[in-house]
Design a protein around this motif. Structure first.
Motif, short mmCIF file in Angstrom:
data_model
loop_
_atom_site.label_atom_id
_atom_site.label_comp_id
_atom_site.label_asym_id
_atom_site.label_seq_id
_atom_site.Cartn_x
_atom_site.Cartn_y
_atom_site.Cartn_z
N PRO A 77 0.82 -1.22 0.00
CA PRO A 77 0.00 0.00 0.00
C PRO A 77 0.85 1.27 0.00
N ALA A 78 0.41 2.24 -0.75
CA ALA A 78 1.17 3.50 -0.88
C ALA A 78 0.64 4.59 0.03
N THR A 79 -0.49 4.35 0.68
CA THR A 79 -1.05 5.36 1.58
C THR A 79 -1.43 4.71 2.91
N GLY A 80 -1.45 5.53 3.98
CA GLY A 80 -1.82 5.04 5.29
C GLY A 80 -0.70 4.30 5.98
N GLY A 111 3.78 4.47 2.19
CA GLY A 111 4.61 3.74 1.24
C GLY A 111 6.07 3.58 1.64
N GLU A 112 6.47 4.14 2.80
CA GLU A 112 7.86 4.06 3.22
C GLU A 112 7.97 3.37 4.58
N ALA A 113 9.00 2.53 4.74
CA ALA A 113 9.25 1.90 6.03
C ALA A 113 9.75 2.95 7.01
N VAL A 114 9.15 3.01 8.19
CA VAL A 114 9.58 4.01 9.18
C VAL A 114 10.11 3.37 10.46
N VAL A 115 9.70 2.14 10.74
CA VAL A 115 10.17 1.40 11.91
C VAL A 115 10.39 -0.04 11.48
N ALA A 116 11.52 -0.63 11.88
CA ALA A 116 11.78 -2.02 11.51
C ALA A 116 12.56 -2.73 12.60
N VAL A 117 12.20 -4.01 12.80
CA VAL A 117 12.93 -4.89 13.72
C VAL A 117 13.17 -6.21 13.02
N VAL A 118 14.39 -6.70 13.11
CA VAL A 118 14.76 -8.04 12.63
C VAL A 118 15.39 -8.76 13.81
N HIS A 119 14.66 -9.69 14.40
CA HIS A 119 15.09 -10.36 15.64
C HIS A 119 15.38 -11.83 15.35
N ALA A 120 16.63 -12.25 15.54
CA ALA A 120 17.05 -13.64 15.32
C ALA A 120 17.36 -14.26 16.68
N THR A 241 12.80 0.71 -4.35
CA THR A 241 11.45 0.84 -3.83
C THR A 241 10.86 -0.56 -3.71
N PRO A 242 9.79 -0.75 -2.93
CA PRO A 242 9.20 -2.08 -2.82
C PRO A 242 8.74 -2.66 -4.16
N ALA A 243 8.53 -1.83 -5.16
CA ALA A 243 8.09 -2.31 -6.47
C ALA A 243 9.25 -2.73 -7.37
N ALA A 244 10.49 -2.52 -6.94
CA ALA A 244 11.66 -2.82 -7.78
C ALA A 244 11.80 -4.33 -8.00
N THR A 245 12.43 -4.70 -9.12
CA THR A 245 12.63 -6.11 -9.44
C THR A 245 14.08 -6.54 -9.26
#
Length: 266
Positions: A77-80, A111-120, A241-245
């Motif tokens: 999603p690009a909005t919200g 449409g942009e990541a603002v918070v991220a966690v990668v927990h292993a 971007t998330p749409a990139a290939t």
């Protein structure tokens, strides 16, 4: 402290809780299933409840945010606001009794990541990032490596859909041939995509590339790597971007060299 930085602490706590639940249920030996259906059933038995826990707890933190249900989604999603998560990123490793898997949670805003966690959990590392506020590993600020390409360990992977995508499959093969013919010390695949991209941010890996759309898997690691100071782009050097290939994460000093190698890919 910003609102997103306060939210990050709560998101990290949720991923740790879900990660501990999954870790307690992972066997030391590979699952007994010998066919695809059996392996999928064994995975669903743990991933389903873990995903439900993740959704319930993150939903309580941000009730206004939607939830991206499809882990293979090629458009986001690009909005919200939306949660983009994977309770068990690294399903294959989890089923084989290996430690290379992670719980990932990303908040997407407009449409942009603002918070991220990668927990292993079994690797003892947690990567966190807030857009504009830097990235950390286990609470310490991180930065990409400064190694020259001749001393670099690079990583690559293939999206789950690459088998059905002849163009992405060909490009993955051509890129591996191109990079193996270059000066890099080694090329590896060390598990879940999000974790490997995050490891570029901390210098545990020197670069990661991939061909094929893979937004959900790339999104959390891409924010970590970007906030750590890595260059994140597609394989032509354009902003990812998330749409990139295609995708490339590397130290800024190494990006140009790797783009030259990938230029051989049709």
């Amino acid at each position: 402290m910003s609102e997103d930085e306060e939210l990050l602490a709560a998101v990290e706590a949720v991923t740790r809780e879900v990660g501990a639940w999954l870790a307690r249920r992972q066997a030391d030996e590979p699952v007994a299933a010998t066919d695809r259906a059996g392996a999928f059933a064994a995975f669903a038995a743990v991933d389903g409840p873990a995903s439900a826990q993740l959704r319930e707890r993150l939903g309580a933190l941000r009730p206004q945010a939607g939830w991206v249900d499809d882990e293979l989604a090629q458009e986001l999603p690009a909005t919200g606001e939306w949660w983009v998560c994977d309770a068990t990123d690294g399903a294959v490793q989890y089923l084989l009794g290996l430690p290379q898997w992670a719980v990932t949670a990303t908040l997407l805003r407009e449409g942009e990541a603002v918070v991220a966690v990668v927990h292993a959990p079994l690797l003892g590392c947690t990567y966190t990032a807030v857009r504009g506020a830097g990235a950390q590993r286990n609470g310490a600020r991180i930065a990409p490596s400064r190694r020259e390409l001749a001393a670099a360990v690079l990583a690559t992977s293939q999206p789950p859909t690459v088998g059905a995508d002849p163009v992405a499959r060909r490009r993955a093969g051509e890129s591996l041939t191109a990079v193996l013919g270059g000066p890099a010390l080694a090329v590896r695949n060390l598990g879940p995509t999000a974790l490997q991209v995050a490891q570029v941010g901390s210098g545990h890996l020197d670069a990661f590339w991939e061909y094929g759309p893979d937004a959900v898997n790339l999104l959390p690691g891409a924010l970590v790597a970007t906030e750590a100071g890595a260059a994140v782009s597609d394989a032509t050097g354009a902003p990812w971007t998330p749409a990139a290939t295609s995708f490339l994460a590397a130290p800024p000093a190494r990006q140009g060299e790797l783009l030259e190698l990938l230029a051989a890919v049709r």
